[in-house]
Design an enzyme around this catalytic site. Structure first.
Site, PDB file in Angstrom:
ATOM      1  N   ARG A 190       2.898  27.325  68.636  1.00 19.69           N
ATOM      2  CA  ARG A 190       2.661  25.544  69.029  1.00 19.69           C
ATOM      3  C   ARG A 190       3.136  25.100  67.743  1.00 19.69           C
ATOM      4  O   ARG A 190       3.577  23.899  68.025  1.00 19.69           O
ATOM      5  CB  ARG A 190       1.135  25.573  69.206  1.00 19.69           C
ATOM      6  CG  ARG A 190       0.481  25.963  70.478  1.00 19.69           C
ATOM      7  CD  ARG A 190      -0.986  25.829  70.868  1.00 19.69           C
ATOM      8  NE  ARG A 190      -1.452  26.233  72.158  1.00 19.69           N
ATOM      9  CZ  ARG A 190      -2.671  26.073  72.382  1.00 19.69           C
ATOM     10  NH1 ARG A 190      -3.611  26.078  71.081  1.00 19.69           N
ATOM     11  NH2 ARG A 190      -2.991  26.416  73.492  1.00 19.69           N
ATOM     12  N   LYS A 232      -7.213  16.007  66.276  1.00 22.57           N
ATOM     13  CA  LYS A 232      -6.842  14.660  66.988  1.00 22.57           C
ATOM     14  C   LYS A 232      -7.998  14.428  68.046  1.00 22.57           C
ATOM     15  O   LYS A 232      -8.462  13.293  68.102  1.00 22.57           O
ATOM     16  CB  LYS A 232      -5.466  14.606  67.807  1.00 22.57           C
ATOM     17  CG  LYS A 232      -4.333  15.027  67.148  1.00 22.57           C
ATOM     18  CD  LYS A 232      -2.981  14.851  67.840  1.00 22.57           C
ATOM     19  CE  LYS A 232      -3.059  15.642  69.032  1.00 22.57           C
ATOM     20  NZ  LYS A 232      -3.103  17.189  68.530  1.00 22.57           N
ATOM     21  N   ARG A 289       5.918  12.763  73.484  1.00 21.57           N
ATOM     22  CA  ARG A 289       5.892  14.103  72.971  1.00 21.57           C
ATOM     23  C   ARG A 289       7.456  14.273  72.516  1.00 21.57           C
ATOM     24  O   ARG A 289       8.079  15.191  71.745  1.00 21.57           O
ATOM     25  CB  ARG A 289       5.734  15.414  73.702  1.00 21.57           C
ATOM     26  CG  ARG A 289       4.131  15.586  73.946  1.00 21.57           C
ATOM     27  CD  ARG A 289       4.021  16.858  74.920  1.00 21.57           C
ATOM     28  NE  ARG A 289       2.415  16.792  75.436  1.00 21.57           N
ATOM     29  CZ  ARG A 289       1.645  17.537  74.504  1.00 21.57           C
ATOM     30  NH1 ARG A 289       2.071  18.293  73.420  1.00 21.57           N
ATOM     31  NH2 ARG A 289       0.336  17.868  74.714  1.00 21.57           N
ATOM     32  N   ARG A 305     -11.561  30.819  72.987  1.00 21.51           N
ATOM     33  CA  ARG A 305     -10.500  30.593  73.980  1.00 21.51           C
ATOM     34  C   ARG A 305      -9.314  31.746  73.764  1.00 21.51           C
ATOM     35  O   ARG A 305      -8.986  31.997  72.465  1.00 21.51           O
ATOM     36  CB  ARG A 305      -9.914  29.241  73.568  1.00 21.51           C
ATOM     37  CG  ARG A 305     -10.748  28.171  73.764  1.00 21.51           C
ATOM     38  CD  ARG A 305     -10.095  26.757  73.326  1.00 21.51           C
ATOM     39  NE  ARG A 305      -8.823  26.542  73.758  1.00 21.51           N
ATOM     40  CZ  ARG A 305      -7.921  25.319  73.353  1.00 21.51           C
ATOM     41  NH1 ARG A 305      -8.752  24.292  73.248  1.00 21.51           N
ATOM     42  NH2 ARG A 305      -6.802  25.450  74.047  1.00 21.51           N
ATOM     43  N   ARG A 332     -12.550  30.100  65.170  1.00 20.55           N
ATOM     44  CA  ARG A 332     -13.430  29.102  66.089  1.00 20.55           C
ATOM     45  C   ARG A 332     -14.002  29.711  67.475  1.00 20.55           C
ATOM     46  O   ARG A 332     -13.414  30.657  67.982  1.00 20.55           O
ATOM     47  CB  ARG A 332     -12.802  27.787  66.353  1.00 20.55           C
ATOM     48  CG  ARG A 332     -11.918  27.824  67.181  1.00 20.55           C
ATOM     49  CD  ARG A 332     -10.963  26.431  67.262  1.00 20.55           C
ATOM     50  NE  ARG A 332     -10.126  26.249  68.412  1.00 20.55           N
ATOM     51  CZ  ARG A 332      -9.186  25.169  68.636  1.00 20.55           C
ATOM     52  NH1 ARG A 332      -9.382  24.002  67.950  1.00 20.55           N
ATOM     53  NH2 ARG A 332      -8.358  25.215  69.491  1.00 20.55           N
TER      54      ARG A 332
END
Length: 221
Positions: free
Chosen positions: A174, A15, A90, A163, A129
């Site tokens: 998630r 997104k 949401r 991260r 990543r």
């Protein structure tokens, strides 16, 4: 023509990447509630002061505060700026609130674009990543390694970071949260005929082209 669109999809669906391209190519403004919240707190706006007090108390920011934050930002932008809602709404309650926010400002929601992702592929995308600790350039263990080992293509730095929440357990949690809380708002918008599904696992340019077609259909005479 002013457009108001929602980008939906779980974390890692792309997104943010697509919103950035829409900003660059169309002058749209991405409204990310997290970014706006931090900016409002830093600027000391009325909503920011209210939000800071809640966060300092260790509590979650209410829907009312988030709605006020979005209304405040839309008023700052003016009525002729197209916007992208990222991370909001949401829930069904937030969807109702957004309708009201837009209506009182003479706006309407034009498109809801959901980036569809396959869970296992998303886990692979996110857990691999990493980024340059100096300039933030992004890389991936399988798909985009630096051209020279341990050296950033952009700035030549040698320090990289990941991260801490880019792990399989967090990604799957998630995804489950997205399906449970956010996906149920889709029927609200599907009933209005404004939802389009895009393959979020496709190449970035392919996803961008698909979104461009949607926007062009909205602006066609």
């Amino acid at each position: 023509m002013t457009l108001n669109i929602i980008l939906l999809g779980p974390p890692g669906a792309g997104k943010g990447t697509q919103a950035s391209r829409l900003e660059d190519e169309h002058g749209m403004v991405q409204l990310s509630t997290g970014d706006m919240l931090r900016a409002a707190v830093k600027a000391g706006t009325p909503i920011g002061v209210q939000a800071k007090a809640v966060m300092d108390a260790g509590e979650l920011v209410s829907d009312e505060i988030v709605s006020g934050l979005i209304g405040e930002r839309l008023d700052q932008l003016g009525g002729d700026v197209s916007v992208i809602f990222d991370g909001y709404p949401r829930t069904a309650a937030q969807a109702d609130a957004l309708d009201e926010i837009l209506d009182v400002r003479g706006r309407k929601l034009d498109h809801v674009i959901e980036l569809l992702v396959e869970e296992d592929a998303l886990v692979d995308r996110i857990t691999g990543r990493f980024s340059c600790a100096t300039c933030g350039a992004g890389y991936h263990d399988r798909y985009k390694l630096p051209k020279v080992a341990d050296t950033c293509d952009q700035c030549g730095g040698h320090d990289f970071k990941r991260r801490p929440d880019d792990n399989e357990e967090t990604v799957r949690t998630r995804m489950a949260e997205y399906r449970a809380k956010t996906a149920p708002i889709l029927p609200i918008y599907e009933a209005r005929g404004i939802v389009t599904h895009v393959d979020g696992m496709a190449d970035i340019d392919v996803v961008n082209d698909a979104i461009e077609l949607i926007l062009n259909s909205a602006t066609a005479p």
